[in-house]
Design a protein around this motif. Structure first.
Motif, PDB file in Angstrom:
ATOM      1  N   MET A 388      42.947  48.826  42.942  1.00 29.72           N
ATOM      2  CA  MET A 388      42.667  47.980  41.813  1.00 29.72           C
ATOM      3  C   MET A 388      41.745  48.203  40.642  1.00 29.72           C
ATOM      4  SD  MET A 388      44.347  44.251  42.621  1.00 29.72           S
ATOM      5  CE  MET A 388      43.222  44.079  44.212  1.00 29.72           C
ATOM      6  N   GLU A 392      42.379  49.774  35.405  1.00 29.51           N
ATOM      7  CA  GLU A 392      41.935  49.640  33.841  1.00 29.51           C
ATOM      8  C   GLU A 392      41.520  51.121  33.244  1.00 29.51           C
ATOM      9  OE1 GLU A 392      39.740  46.322  32.889  1.00 29.51           O
ATOM     10  OE2 GLU A 392      40.624  46.391  30.659  1.00 29.51           O
ATOM     11  N   MET A 432      49.659  44.996  36.866  1.00 35.44           N
ATOM     12  CA  MET A 432      48.241  45.103  36.118  1.00 35.44           C
ATOM     13  C   MET A 432      48.181  46.110  35.054  1.00 35.44           C
ATOM     14  SD  MET A 432      46.032  44.750  39.668  1.00 35.44           S
ATOM     15  CE  MET A 432      44.259  44.776  38.687  1.00 35.44           C
ATOM     16  N   TRP A 435      50.265  44.834  32.021  1.00 31.95           N
ATOM     17  CA  TRP A 435      49.022  44.116  31.353  1.00 31.95           C
ATOM     18  C   TRP A 435      48.199  44.805  30.375  1.00 31.95           C
ATOM     19  CZ3 TRP A 435      44.676  41.554  34.241  1.00 31.95           C
ATOM     20  CH2 TRP A 435      44.230  40.601  33.270  1.00 31.95           C
ATOM     21  N   TYR A 436      47.607  45.727  30.948  1.00 30.82           N
ATOM     22  CA  TYR A 436      46.545  46.541  30.140  1.00 30.82           C
ATOM     23  C   TYR A 436      47.278  47.379  29.152  1.00 30.82           C
ATOM     24  CZ  TYR A 436      43.529  45.788  34.409  1.00 30.82           C
ATOM     25  OH  TYR A 436      42.811  44.757  35.463  1.00 30.82           O
ATOM     26  N   SER A 472      53.758  41.263  33.546  1.00 28.38           N
ATOM     27  CA  SER A 472      52.717  41.841  32.745  1.00 28.38           C
ATOM     28  C   SER A 472      53.310  41.543  31.126  1.00 28.38           C
ATOM     29  CB  SER A 472      52.838  43.310  32.678  1.00 28.38           C
ATOM     30  OG  SER A 472      54.266  43.841  32.216  1.00 28.38           O
TER      31      SER A 472
ATOM     32  N   MET B 388      48.897  36.342  34.992  1.00 32.02           N
ATOM     33  CA  MET B 388      47.864  37.335  35.082  1.00 32.02           C
ATOM     34  C   MET B 388      46.443  37.281  34.270  1.00 32.02           C
ATOM     35  SD  MET B 388      49.456  41.075  36.470  1.00 32.02           S
ATOM     36  CE  MET B 388      50.608  41.019  35.027  1.00 32.02           C
ATOM     37  N   HIS B 389      46.883  37.035  33.020  1.00 29.94           N
ATOM     38  CA  HIS B 389      45.772  37.051  32.177  1.00 29.94           C
ATOM     39  C   HIS B 389      44.717  35.867  32.368  1.00 29.94           C
ATOM     40  CE1 HIS B 389      48.340  34.520  30.017  1.00 29.94           C
ATOM     41  NE2 HIS B 389      47.630  34.375  28.726  1.00 29.94           N
ATOM     42  N   THR B 414      52.535  34.843  39.451  1.00 35.57           N
ATOM     43  CA  THR B 414      52.399  35.279  38.234  1.00 35.57           C
ATOM     44  C   THR B 414      53.519  35.224  37.347  1.00 35.57           C
ATOM     45  OG1 THR B 414      52.711  37.509  39.126  1.00 35.57           O
ATOM     46  CG2 THR B 414      50.633  36.990  38.934  1.00 35.57           C
ATOM     47  N   MET B 432      44.754  40.159  42.953  1.00 36.60           N
ATOM     48  CA  MET B 432      43.822  40.142  41.875  1.00 36.60           C
ATOM     49  C   MET B 432      42.863  39.272  42.176  1.00 36.60           C
ATOM     50  SD  MET B 432      46.509  40.638  38.556  1.00 36.60           S
ATOM     51  CE  MET B 432      45.177  40.477  37.390  1.00 36.60           C
TER      52      MET B 432
END
Lengths: 552, 552
Positions: A388, A392, A432, A435-436, A472, B388-389, B414, B432
């Motif tokens: 994890m 990013e 994740m 979302w990024y 996301s 998530m954010h 989430t 997370m």
């Protein structure tokens, strides 16, 4: 192929309860009929919230109760009339070419309507809530209204793609880019061990039922070409392939015998059939192979391993890389989208974010620029196995090296220790990276690393990935995302059990779980379930608090 | 209870293949025997890697082949001799009290050995790899060597807890804190709809088999006290409860009839039995209830809804809050750990991170300080449903308001739109928040929101959460985490199929998936599986590249 007469697609789609296929019309192009799924909200018959919610629907005509589809004939070619009118730009009629010229196509408006927020009046506006939940993404913002012009601009700048081969007129156009709903790809296809065309068609329909946005036919077994033809003519979603697999079959599986001519011939053959995007392993260069020597798990991309073996055995540079411009000309002719393959993606946590991986990514960025010169739409593929805390960096480096071309990742899996559950290990990473800013997530099924997925594996993989994609979308603040959660939570708090099931991602499973311990029909009117029983249901007690206050 | 004679715990634990219970000895306390699971690595009989790997083992004596356990008699009380020697501090004999005085207890060394990295020589050291994968967590660092002294210090500062009631001598001590392996709690317990003691004992053993680090008995049905007694005497892991549930049963389910005296009586009754930690809903204050009025899903904590109803109907302050000091004195006497309940956690994405939630969290922080004055170990509970954010903000605010006391969250989920799969929607959030520093994750099963989990739901929930916890351990850089992934990936790359299955989190399922398409025993020697077949196996081709280079 006689068996297909026995095969009724409707059976697979009977499970959408209280749902109706609804079509939205275009404004620029009046003839467009853009499908959405309308789910009716009953509110246990009360007036509370007696409305509908519209959700994105990639299932194609199969889920339309009024359409009869014969698998042997294929779907109606809705794009044919649009394509006939088009004039070439630079020798191609690509979406990117038109977008750069400022032209909005039917495909662009179609995609814009699909991405739009059609549930504006579901609940009273609550400004405190909207502000509190708003996206905190500093890297990019998604507009509140997604217009055809916005889509045109994103395509022109290379930040989004509409994979749509001119020879796949059956396609319902969709867009892949970080500012849009996160998309999910399902891999299907046979292998030398398991092969049947019927089985693959069933997996296609099954994938549509569970929400696949694109599918990749990764067949490496028998009847590769024929299987693909059946899939294309019956697929309303973009179909991707890895042409190298068929090329290798053509040379009897002898890697050393591959060459550009055979690869080129395969590309054209598949282009003619209508494949919408190609995974092309052009970024693995001869010097990069040695960078994998000390890896825990070497090269885990099939195409990557093949090209690495070819390069090292001939001591020559990758022939796809050296013929890349010629390849762009072919791609442009059909408007096929590149999916630049990450041949050197890590196959284990130990190999994450290593030199080999990022060396190739830089090359993919260079190739992206070349493709764009030819107006060829381009996505870039990403890993793989990544813990994890290193996810990013993958997104950041991809944006930097690849000039914001859409990223398309496999997972990533966030741990190696749970074979049999890699749909879960990877859904974590997929959510994740979505979302990024990752645009499309390639699903992973419970069979990953262990065997060829069957029908139920396809379903489990898709469910996990629809969850990841939706999570996301909520986090990146897509305007069309949250109404679905709100509608379901409202139904939950008000004990509208039927609505809860109808709104669930998998209605049948939700109902089955509930009914396992409370099978009686009258329990669909009770303000509790077997988890807490009547006295301990928090939602029941909670609503009593404010109800009794009202009486005071 | 005659049925228990039929019940052989060994049957549940037969599924650890090639595993052996191994014990490590203490250094400060020579008599300690700390259990680890040793998994033998065979390397297909080759010399490659013929070693063992040691993994954390919370399954207790049940998985020791040489121990016969009779459920009717309960486990051996290993802590009894340690406890007999202890001298009280401040009227209690809590781990925190000793830690503050600089005293290391048996429990502390026991936990330190469990957390240590016992696989140092599994692979050659690869400094490039270690550096590349190292944690990037800016908020905290985990030491490379976890010593008893480090554990003592973390407990003294309130950053970690060892839940261990003096009346639960059967317990194998474990530590909960962000610098340690992320722990997983499984909720079991009956409800008014489904009740049987046998069923709950089976769920306990099933939870142990699938790696639960603690369990909470949330029974709200019949025989609450008797069920708990059976669970405690047979549980090698900490047991938590929500005493309010039993208190409510004592007043016939009439919330208004609850009072401090009945609650206190219940607390003492459960403390005497040996419950290791109590979820206490002391932070929901009368003024906070109104803050939930405009929520999508009101109050979704059972205890929270009960206390809110009590407060509003009496127009009085929460009686647990007003008697909190008295409660601390009881907790200290038994060394019971607080799990300060988040009565106002959000029950939907729409309610995430709202004023009600954070108002209560501040109060929980104040109560944490009070508890510490009494040397009472304390955890703080967290949400719930969070996109998530907004997850990281939960961790940050908890650290700030609650002075770095360990955080213990339920998920978070989430998205709300997938009932039936909330083990997955929540595993994403759990992984997370674990990475961000959450110390323990309360599992969510596929039955969440729909019904009381059965045995298979418990397994599916635990698998998803062991994945989340391990993924977070990799990301936060726990020194004992990665060797498991490395060992499995090594086996995968070298086609040591048996090792892959033995090392898998769920060996039986991994093997079953593989054998579904290649059932023949000889296929456990083949360098491919049915996913790609022999020609297209990337790992096979990849290893050929370097093998052929060797020959050159």
């Amino acid at each position: 192929m006689e068996n297909f007469k026995l095969f009724d697609p409707k059976k697979i789609f009977k499970e959408y309860p209280e749902s109706k296929k609804t079509y939205f019309e275009g404004k620029l192009f009046k003839n467009l009929k853009v499908p959405m799924r309308e789910i009716k909200i009953n509110g246990n018959g009360k007036k509370d919230i007696s409305k509908s919610i519209y959700v994105y629907d990639s299932s194609g005509p199969y889920s339309n109760k009024d359409t009869n589809i014969n698998i042997n004939e294929g779907l109606f070619p809705l794009r044919r009339s649009w394509l006939l009118k088009r004039k070439p730009i630079q020798g191609g009629i690509t979406q990117m070419g038109y977008a750069k010229k400022g032209i909005i196509t039917e495909e662009m408006e179609y995609a814009a309507i699909r991405e739009s927020h059609h549930n504006l009046k579901l609940f009273e506006e609550n400004m405190e809530r909207e502000k509190r939940l708003q996206s905190r993404n500093k890297k990019f913002t998604i507009p509140k209204v997604i217009t055809p012009e916005y889509i045109r601009d994103e395509i022109a700048n290379g930040r989004a793609v509409i994979p749509a081969n001119i020879n796949h007129p059956e396609l319902e156009p969709m867009i892949i880019g970080r500012s849009f709903l996160t998309k999910v790809n399902a891999n299907i296809g046979n292998s030398a061990i398991n092969s049947s065309i019927e089985g693959e068609i069933e997996k296609l329909l099954w994938s549509l039922r569970w929400g696949a946005d694109t599918i990749m036919d990764l067949s490496t077994g028998k009847n590769i070409k024929e299987t693909r033809e059946w899939i294309l003519r019956n697929s309303p979603i973009p179909v991707g392939t890895v042409p190298l697999y068929q090329a290798l079959e053509k040379v009897g599986g002898i890697v050393e015998d591959l060459n550009w001519e055979i690869y080129r011939e395969t590309i054209i053959e598949q282009a003619e059939q209508g494949v919408d995007y190609f995974t092309v392993h052009a970024g693995i260069l001869l010097p990069y192979v040695q960078l994998t020597r000390n890896r825990m798990t070497g090269i885990v991309s099939r195409g990557g391993a093949i090209m690495a073996k070819w390069c090292t055995s001939h001591h020559k540079e990758n022939f796809i890389y050296s013929h890349f411009q010629e390849l762009c000309e072919i791609m442009r002719h059909y408007d096929i989208t590149y999916s630049l393959g990450d041949a050197l993606r890590p196959g284990s946590i130990a190999d994450a974010n290593d030199e080999a991986q990022f060396a190739e990514l830089k090359t993919l960025g260079e190739l992206t620029k070349v493709a764009w010169k030819f107006d060829v739409q381009t996505m870039v593929e990403g890993p793989g196995h990544i813990p994890m805390h290193l996810i990013e960096e993958n997104m950041e480096k991809q944006l930097e090296y690849c000039h914001e071309a859409p990223f398309y990742t496999l997972g990533p899996l966030t741990t190696d220790f749970a074979p049999g559950y890699d749909h879960i290990t990877s859904a974590i990473g997929a959510a994740m990276i979505g979302w990024y800013g990752c645009a499309m997530l390639c699903y992973v099924t419970p069979k990953e690393h262990l065997g060829l997925p069957n029908k139920d594996d396809v379903k489990q993989g898709l469910i996990a990935y629809k969850i990841a994609a939706h999570a996301s979308d909520l986090a990146k603040g897509h305007p069309a995302a949250r109404s679905w959660d709100d509608a379901l939570s409202y139904a939950r708090y008000h004990f509208h059990w039927d609505d809860q099931f109808h709104l669930a991602l998998d209605p049948e499973t939700a109902r089955k779980h509930h009914n396992e311990s409370l099978p009686d029909e009258k329990n669909l009117r009770t303000p509790f379930c077997s988890m807490c029983g009547p006295r301990f249901c928090s939602m029941r007690i909670s609503s009593q608090i404010f109800e009794s206050n009202k009486d005071n």
